[in-house]
Design a protein around this motif. Structure first.
Motif, PDB file in Angstrom:
ATOM      1  N   ASP A  58       5.668  72.150  71.200  1.00 43.30           N
ATOM      2  CA  ASP A  58       7.082  72.205  71.576  1.00 43.30           C
ATOM      3  C   ASP A  58       7.473  73.613  72.021  1.00 43.30           C
ATOM      4  O   ASP A  58       8.211  73.784  72.994  1.00 43.30           O
ATOM      5  CB  ASP A  58       7.960  71.770  70.394  1.00 43.30           C
TER       6      ASP A  58
ATOM      7  N   GLY B 231      15.147  72.970  68.093  1.00 48.86           N
ATOM      8  CA  GLY B 231      15.593  71.603  67.831  1.00 48.86           C
ATOM      9  C   GLY B 231      17.082  71.438  68.060  1.00 48.86           C
ATOM     10  O   GLY B 231      17.525  70.424  68.614  1.00 48.86           O
TER      11      GLY B 231
ATOM     12  N   SER C 192      13.748  66.045  65.105  1.00 52.99           N
ATOM     13  CA  SER C 192      12.361  66.038  64.633  1.00 52.99           C
ATOM     14  C   SER C 192      11.902  67.431  64.209  1.00 52.99           C
ATOM     15  O   SER C 192      11.015  67.553  63.373  1.00 52.99           O
ATOM     16  CB  SER C 192      11.430  65.471  65.704  1.00 52.99           C
ATOM     17  N   GLU C 193      12.507  68.483  64.758  1.00 52.60           N
ATOM     18  CA  GLU C 193      12.117  69.837  64.375  1.00 52.60           C
ATOM     19  C   GLU C 193      12.509  70.129  62.921  1.00 52.60           C
ATOM     20  O   GLU C 193      11.830  70.877  62.227  1.00 52.60           O
ATOM     21  CB  GLU C 193      12.732  70.878  65.310  1.00 52.60           C
TER      22      GLU C 193
ATOM     23  N   ARG D 270      18.756  69.198  70.788  1.00 51.02           N
ATOM     24  CA  ARG D 270      19.360  68.092  70.018  1.00 51.02           C
ATOM     25  C   ARG D 270      18.278  67.120  69.548  1.00 51.02           C
ATOM     26  O   ARG D 270      18.372  65.912  69.706  1.00 51.02           O
ATOM     27  CB  ARG D 270      20.432  67.394  70.840  1.00 51.02           C
ATOM     28  N   ASP D 271      17.226  67.726  68.967  1.00 51.16           N
ATOM     29  CA  ASP D 271      16.052  66.978  68.518  1.00 51.16           C
ATOM     30  C   ASP D 271      15.873  67.206  67.018  1.00 51.16           C
ATOM     31  O   ASP D 271      15.429  68.271  66.590  1.00 51.16           O
ATOM     32  CB  ASP D 271      14.819  67.461  69.286  1.00 51.16           C
TER      33      ASP D 271
END
Length: 169
Positions: free
Chosen positions: A126, A62, A69-70, A66-67
């Motif tokens: 993912d 993540g 949601s993880e 740069r996410d």
């Protein structure tokens, strides 16, 4: 070996073992008890292995992507593991085959079903899409060794989801 495949294989075995409980004569409390003891140990060792090896890597993924949601997914997974643990502990405190025992078993089952579905459609997806095979292999080797070393179980202890993320980010 691939961590995604290893986790999916464990999920299949967990589903199979819950189904085995359904197939046992309700009067055969000895068999119910030993099957549940094995399944409860499997569930907790699997959860601990995920928390040690899989979810820290998912958090790193993540960060790389740069996410955020993880982070949310990891918190949810730790919360799910706690719900599974609560069911395990409730069943452990009751006589095998009793109404209270079945409630604990079914609470663990429902939490586990929810957790597996989310994990299979989110985190594992993912990982397959964004983590190279060598890394997935390396994680799987450590995960499998941990499960083998702890086949008889580990202490059942809830974790605070936010603390877990803070410690592993």
């Amino acid at each position: 070996m691939d961590i995604c495949e290893l986790i999916l294989s464990d999920h299949h075995e967990q589903r199979r073992m819950f189904a085995m409980l359904d197939d046992v004569d309700p009067a055969d409390t000895a068999t119910l008890g030993v099957l549940w003891t094995r399944l409860a140990a499997m569930l907790e060792v699997h959860a601990q292995a995920e928390e040690i090896y899989f979810y820290p890597e998912l958090l790193k993924l993540g960060e790389r992507l740069r996410d955020a949601s993880e982070v949310a997914e990891t918190k949810d997974a730790i919360g799910d593991h706690n719900d599974i643990r609560d069911g395990i502990l409730a069943a452990r405190g009751a006589a095998a085959g009793s109404k209270e025992w079945w409630k604990g078993v079914n609470d663990a089952r429902e939490a586990n079903d929810e957790h597996m579905g989310e994990e299979e459609h989110e985190g594992l997806k993912d990982f397959r899409m964004h983590v190279d095979l060598q890394t997935r292999h390396d994680i799987a080797v450590r995960f499998a060794a941990y499960e083998a070393e702890n086949v008889t179980g580990v202490p059942v202890v809830d974790k605070d989801p936010q603390d877990y993320v803070d410690e592993n980010s």
